[in-house]
Design a protein around this motif. Structure first.
Motif, PDB file in Angstrom:
ATOM      1  N   ALA A 110      -8.879   7.110   2.218  1.00 59.93           N
ATOM      2  CA  ALA A 110      -7.726   6.221   2.394  1.00 59.93           C
ATOM      3  C   ALA A 110      -7.904   4.894   1.654  1.00 59.93           C
ATOM      4  N   ASP A 111      -8.909   4.783   0.813  1.00 60.18           N
ATOM      5  CA  ASP A 111      -9.154   3.529   0.091  1.00 60.18           C
ATOM      6  C   ASP A 111      -7.921   3.112  -0.706  1.00 60.18           C
ATOM      7  N   LYS A 112      -7.571   1.848  -0.630  1.00 57.34           N
ATOM      8  CA  LYS A 112      -6.373   1.263  -1.257  1.00 57.34           C
ATOM      9  C   LYS A 112      -5.074   1.751  -0.599  1.00 57.34           C
ATOM     10  N   GLY A 113      -5.234   2.422   0.542  1.00 55.17           N
ATOM     11  CA  GLY A 113      -4.061   2.927   1.256  1.00 55.17           C
ATOM     12  C   GLY A 113      -4.192   2.670   2.745  1.00 55.17           C
ATOM     13  N   THR A 114      -3.773   3.667   3.539  1.00 62.09           N
ATOM     14  CA  THR A 114      -3.677   3.497   4.993  1.00 62.09           C
ATOM     15  C   THR A 114      -4.391   4.635   5.714  1.00 62.09           C
ATOM     16  N   LEU A 115      -5.148   4.273   6.732  1.00 58.38           N
ATOM     17  CA  LEU A 115      -5.784   5.241   7.621  1.00 58.38           C
ATOM     18  C   LEU A 115      -5.132   5.114   8.993  1.00 58.38           C
ATOM     19  N   ASN A 165     -11.372  -0.689   0.967  1.00 58.61           N
ATOM     20  CA  ASN A 165     -10.218  -1.550   1.248  1.00 58.61           C
ATOM     21  C   ASN A 165      -9.126  -0.682   1.848  1.00 58.61           C
ATOM     22  N   THR A 166      -9.167  -0.544   3.156  1.00 61.42           N
ATOM     23  CA  THR A 166      -8.278   0.387   3.855  1.00 61.42           C
ATOM     24  C   THR A 166      -7.529  -0.323   4.971  1.00 61.42           C
ATOM     25  N   ARG A 167      -6.228  -0.128   5.005  1.00 60.17           N
ATOM     26  CA  ARG A 167      -5.444  -0.652   6.125  1.00 60.17           C
ATOM     27  C   ARG A 167      -5.550   0.320   7.302  1.00 60.17           C
ATOM     28  N   ILE A 168      -5.726  -0.242   8.503  1.00 60.39           N
ATOM     29  CA  ILE A 168      -5.858   0.571   9.706  1.00 60.39           C
ATOM     30  C   ILE A 168      -4.591   0.449  10.549  1.00 60.39           C
ATOM     31  N   ARG A 171       0.816  -1.220   0.000  1.00 63.27           N
ATOM     32  CA  ARG A 171       0.000   0.000   0.000  1.00 63.27           C
ATOM     33  C   ARG A 171       0.848   1.268   0.000  1.00 63.27           C
ATOM     34  N   SER A 172       2.131   1.127  -0.201  1.00 66.02           N
ATOM     35  CA  SER A 172       3.004   2.290  -0.108  1.00 66.02           C
ATOM     36  C   SER A 172       2.686   3.341  -1.165  1.00 66.02           C
ATOM     37  N   GLU A 173       2.101   2.942  -2.266  1.00 68.21           N
ATOM     38  CA  GLU A 173       1.761   3.907  -3.316  1.00 68.21           C
ATOM     39  C   GLU A 173       0.349   4.464  -3.158  1.00 68.21           C
ATOM     40  N   GLY A 174      -0.377   3.959  -2.183  1.00 66.36           N
ATOM     41  CA  GLY A 174      -1.725   4.450  -1.939  1.00 66.36           C
ATOM     42  C   GLY A 174      -1.732   5.640  -1.022  1.00 66.36           C
ATOM     43  N   PHE A 192      -2.164   8.002   2.300  1.00 65.05           N
ATOM     44  CA  PHE A 192      -1.958   7.868   3.740  1.00 65.05           C
ATOM     45  C   PHE A 192      -2.730   9.002   4.397  1.00 65.05           C
ATOM     46  N   VAL A 193      -3.767   8.641   5.141  1.00 65.97           N
ATOM     47  CA  VAL A 193      -4.640   9.630   5.782  1.00 65.97           C
ATOM     48  C   VAL A 193      -4.495   9.498   7.288  1.00 65.97           C
ATOM     49  N   SER A 194      -4.227  10.606   7.958  1.00 63.97           N
ATOM     50  CA  SER A 194      -3.998  10.602   9.404  1.00 63.97           C
ATOM     51  C   SER A 194      -5.027  11.471  10.101  1.00 63.97           C
ATOM     52  N   ILE A 195      -5.532  10.988  11.245  1.00 62.90           N
ATOM     53  CA  ILE A 195      -6.495  11.764  12.021  1.00 62.90           C
ATOM     54  C   ILE A 195      -6.264  11.529  13.503  1.00 62.90           C
ATOM     55  N   ASN A 196      -6.390  12.590  14.289  1.00 63.50           N
ATOM     56  CA  ASN A 196      -6.315  12.488  15.747  1.00 63.50           C
ATOM     57  C   ASN A 196      -7.738  12.339  16.266  1.00 63.50           C
TER      58      ASN A 196
END
Length: 208
Positions: free
Chosen positions: A45-50, A87-90, A1-4, A6-10
């Motif tokens: 973050a679909d196909k990537g990371t949340l 399809n999101t990695r958590i 998922r490195s090319e997807g 990357f969404v970050s939230i507090n």
């Protein structure tokens, strides 16, 4: 998922009444102020990371909805009857003891097991003192306000190395930024460090 994406939230920064909309999106007109549709964090973050920072701050109701999303791999926007596949990695982080929170009924056990497939325990800063000097150098060169990099004298650095850092890297970051603002000659000295920090470490500093 490195090319997807990357969404970050507090999680602690989201008002509870807006959490469902932030995570899953909403349709136009779903509630007062929803003047346009929004995708939500999961679809962003679909196909990537949340990355969910401070996951322990989620209320129980939101924990339940998060668990269902992880299990079903579907999200339904507020105001919509249509579910969408996602399809999101958590990746989740917290500075609290989640197993203890589970025992206290403050965190869902099933969500904890879903999130804890791989656990990484980051030691407290005072337990990895060898990292402090490298972090200080990094923070001196990389600043958020766009000001130029500055230096630090040996005595001031000695105080930073001797301090216990109960607030870990965030506290170190704040101390460096405060000293940067106060410094008048592009080099941080003891005078720019917080008095409480200096007093706490003075007995262990040898000058000269």
């Amino acid at each position: 998922r490195s090319e997807g994406p990357f969404v970050s939230i507090n999680c602690s920064a989201i008002p509870e009444q807006l959490m469902e909309s932030e995570f899953f999106g909403h349709t136009k007109g779903a509630f007062t102020g929803a003047d346009k549709a929004r995708k939500g964090l999961f679809l962003e973050a679909d196909k990537g990371t949340l990355f969910l920072d401070e996951i322990s701050e989620l209320p129980l109701q939101m924990q339940t909805k998060l668990l269902h999303t992880i299990e079903d791999k579907q999200v339904r926007a507020v105001g919509s009857e249509q579910a969408r596949q996602v399809n999101t990695r958590i990746i989740a982080a917290t500075n609290r003891d989640l197993p203890t929170m589970v025992g206290q009924g403050c965190f869902r056990e099933d969500l904890f097991f879903r999130l804890s497939m791989f656990q990484i325990a980051l030691p407290r800063l005072r337990d990895r003192q060898a990292d402090i000097r490298a972090l200080v150098r990094f923070l001196l060169k990389n600043n958020r306000d766009g000001s130029k990099a500055i230096d630090i004298d040996s005595e001031a650095e000695a105080h930073l190395l001797a301090y216990g850092w109960p607030g870990n890297v965030r506290e170190l970051d704040n101390v460096i930024n405060r000293a940067r603002i106060l410094s008048e000659n592009n080099c941080i000295s003891v005078a720019e460090l917080p008095a409480g920090l200096v007093n706490a470490t003075s007995s262990s500093i040898v000058v000269g």
